[in-house]
Every structure is written in C-alpha cells, then in structure tokens.
Design a protein around this motif. Structure first.
Motif: not given
Ligand SMILES: [Zn+2]
Length: 438
Positions: A363-377
C-alpha cells in the motif's frame, strides 16, 4: 540502478483485503506510490523509470521470514533425524566451532539469500555468529534484513572469549547502524539455557542503549522447560519476567511449550512470537497451538529457522505447514485458515521484526518489496481464490520476479546481485571440507 519501478500486466494482491484482477503497482524512491486497479492508474505517462511486466502473474508483497540462521545452509543435511539437544550439542555446535567465520557467513549468506529471494522472501530476520558476513551478503543480494549478532555463554565463532561476546555484538551494531537502508542490526541472546542471567541483562541493556531490537529462542522443547525450571525454579518465560527482561524483548522464536498464562504475559509485555512449524516438526519439538496464540492477542510471525533443521528456506512451504499443522493440533479444519496463515508471513512477521507499517503490504508508503508469481501452471488451475491457491497449492519455485525497495533482485528466476553458480560451487567445495574430503 533505479529504485523506482512500475509493475503491470498482472493481478495485484496488495494485502489480505486488497485484490485487483488487473492491477498496477508503482514504486518511487523505494516505496509504493500507487497500488490499485489498472483502469484508475493515471501516472503511466509521467512515470520515469523501468517497468516490469508481470506477464499475467500475481503481484503480491514479498514474504517475511522472521526467524532464520542463514549461514547454516552449509550444514543442510549434515545431521538429520535427531532430537534438538543431540543435534545441537553433538553436531551443530562442533561444526560451527570449526567452520564458521566471517568469510563463511558471507558466502553462505549469499546462498541463503538466493534461496529466499528465488522463493518469494524479500525480508529476513536472521541471527547468527559473525553477523557482519551475513549482513554484507544480504546487502549485496538486495535482500532486506534485520541481522542479529548471536550471544551465548561459551566460546563462539568470532567471539572466542564468551566474556567479550557483548563487545563483539556492540561493534557489529555500531558498524551497521547507519550503513545500509536495507540492513537493520540487532542482537540475539541464544536462549535462557545457554545465556546466564547476567548475559541476558547485558544483551537487553545493549539493546536499550543502541536502539537495536533483541530476540531469543524460547520454550522450544519440553526438555528446555524442565532444565530451566530445575536451574532457576521457573519456566523460561517466567524466568525472563523475573529478570525484568520480557518488556523490551522484540520477539521470541518457537514458544511451543508456553502455557496460557505465559502467552498472556507475553502479549501484555508486547513480545511477538515467531512460529517455526517445519523445524518444530523435524526436531519433534512439538506442535504449537498458533490459533491459541492469536486468541491470546499475540502478534505471530513465521520463520523457517536455519536450513539445518528444516531443511529449506521456502516460506510458501512454511505457510502451508503452519496452516496444516494447526488444523491437526486442534483437530479442526477451520483452525488457521489460509489467509490468516499467509498474513503471518506478511504483517505478523513484520510486527515480529519491528517493521510493521513498512513491509508486509503493498500500500502507498510501504516499502516496494514485491514478488511476482507465475500463475500459468497446472497446480494453479483453476484459480478461484488467491489465498487458497498460494497456501495449499503454491511453492517457492512459482516465484518469477522479486523486487526489494523498488529494485529487482530476481528477474525471470535469475538472481541479479551476484554470480549464484559461482557461489554454489564455492559452498560445495567448502562442504567437501566439512565432510573431510576436501
Ligand atoms: Zn532458531
């Protein structure tokens, strides 16, 4: 390298109550500046910085591993299927005395950081000896970390004279206090059965003086509780309370054998607990009643513990173990539902590390610590509910990208900060020496 990044073309799950099937995540100066549905994002034209295509995957907050001993990856599989006391005293402590030094903790810290980032962890609470090596490794890998220098009553790597262990810890904290935006130094008193009351008081005083948080292992096994009761006439948590040390303790790991009154005491003192379900099961320490902890009002984080007692650092697997274990403990399939188990690895672990409001949400203000998962499985097909899919069918290898403070640390399943094949080759070479074949 920029610390601004635009993630788009995927579903965005910014926290338990924020899910957009087509979302956009904008990170500026390392922090989230926009999180929401793609159709309401107006900043695309004005955004200056790199973009990361989520490829139809799921963008979500990186997981937070609140209790780890990263350099112990070197001892992964060295001694298995043993009770804690035998494993620790006859295998781990001797191996550590021989093989742990700053060079080892840096090398093995890199391997552990890679394993964590590749499986969706973007922040770790780590505790070990020669903590400077691990701190350098995490910084290089681009992994956010609260790094705690271990303190114990016998000669330890980097602190051969236990009487000077606190000096070593002070040097580490002072060296890292302002050094890196990703690294927060901390202290770790190993346990009340390996640290004297004076040592525990010294750690707490140093924590107060420097502002660094301190952590410990607590009530991990029945044997520990019996031993501490015999030595001090009180259970481990009550012993800490008698010493006046529960207030100020940031978080305790394990807590399997805490009784109801102790849980309420910990909640009243503001101490978080870190649940380590796989380590607890492998060492047969016991099944913690996490639903009971939450009912007692405790903040509960989740951790893998070290790779010598797990034996991997995959937090998605850990979340599943937490959810399944609690159902069995309570003989209740409604105990610790998927979304609640997962939030232990976001908000719960953030609170356990003193990083609430900074990590665990996108959310705005939080650290930009993100992951992207591959859902095409196959195992994500069909995809009815994100929490169900991730917790009951997901695995660390589903992670395609990992971003910390707006900087990609893993892209297309490749670690970017260092040469991982070279690190793996060096760890294998060191492991051959550990086995006596080098
Ligand atoms: Zn531990």
């Amino acid at each position: 390298m920029s610390d601004s990044l635009l993630l788009e073309n995927g579903a965005l799950w910014a926290g338990p109550d924020y899910y957009w099937p087509k979302g956009v995540l904008e990170i500026r100066n390392g922090k989230v500046s926009f999180a929401g549905p793609a159709e309401s994002y107006r900043g695309r034209e004005g955004f200056v910085g790199p973009r990361l295509d989520a490829g139809g995957g799921l963008i979500m907050p990186g997981l937070v591993n609140a209790h780890c001993h990263a350099p112990m990856v070197l001892f992964r599989g060295l001694a298995d299927d043993l009770p804690l006391a035998v494993w620790l005293n006859e295998h781990m402590f001797p191996a550590e005395a021989r093989w742990v030094n700053e060079e080892m903790t840096e090398l093995c810290g890199l391997l552990a950081a890679a394993e964590m980032l590749l499986s969706g962890t973007t922040c770790v609470g780590d505790a070990y000896f020669c903590a400077g090596g691990a701190a350098r490794a995490f910084e290089r890998a681009g992994l956010r970390a609260v790094v705690a220098q271990g303190v114990i009553d016998f000669p330890a790597p980097g602190a051969p004279d236990p009487g000077r262990g606190l000096e070593v810890a002070r040097r580490f904290v002072e060296e890292w206090q302002e050094r890196s935006p990703l690294i927060r130094p901390a202290l770790f008193a190993h346990s009340v059965y390996t640290c004297s009351p004076e040592k525990l008081k010294g750690v707490a005083a140093l924590a107060r003086e420097t502002g660094a948080p301190w952590f410990t292992h607590l009530s991990e096994t029945r044997d520990e509780v019996a031993q501490v009761r015999q030595t001090y006439g009180a259970t481990p948590a009550r012993h800490l309370e008698t010493l006046g040390l529960l207030s100020g303790l940031q978080a305790a790991a394990h807590g399997v054998w805490l009784d109801r009154e102790e849980l309420e005491l910990l909640a009243a003192r503001g101490v978080s607990l870190v649940h380590c379900p796989e380590s607890n099961r492998k060492l047969a320490s016991g099944l913690a009643d996490v639903a009971g902890w939450l009912r007692a009002g405790l903040a509960v984080g989740l951790g893998t513990d070290g790779a010598a007692s797990n034996n991997d650092l995959d937090m998605i697997a850990e979340v599943r173990s937490a959810a399944l274990g609690d159902k069995l403990k309570n003989l209740d399939p409604a105990s610790l539902p998927a979304s609640q188990a997962l939030d232990m690895a976001w908000e719960g672990s953030a609170r356990a590390l003193g990083l609430q409001g900074r990590v665990g949400r996108l959310l705005p203000g939080f650290a930009g610590d993100a992951v992207v998962l591959d859902l095409d499985q196959p195992h994500f097909t069909p995809f009815f509910d994100a929490a169900s899919a991730l917790v009951y069918a997901g695995r660390g290898s589903d992670v395609r990208h990992a971003v910390v403070a707006g900087r990609p640390a893993v892209r297309d399943r490749q670690v970017l900060g260092f040469d991982l094949p070279e690190v793996m080759a060096r760890v294998k070479s060191l492991a051959r020496q550990v086995m006596g074949h080098g």
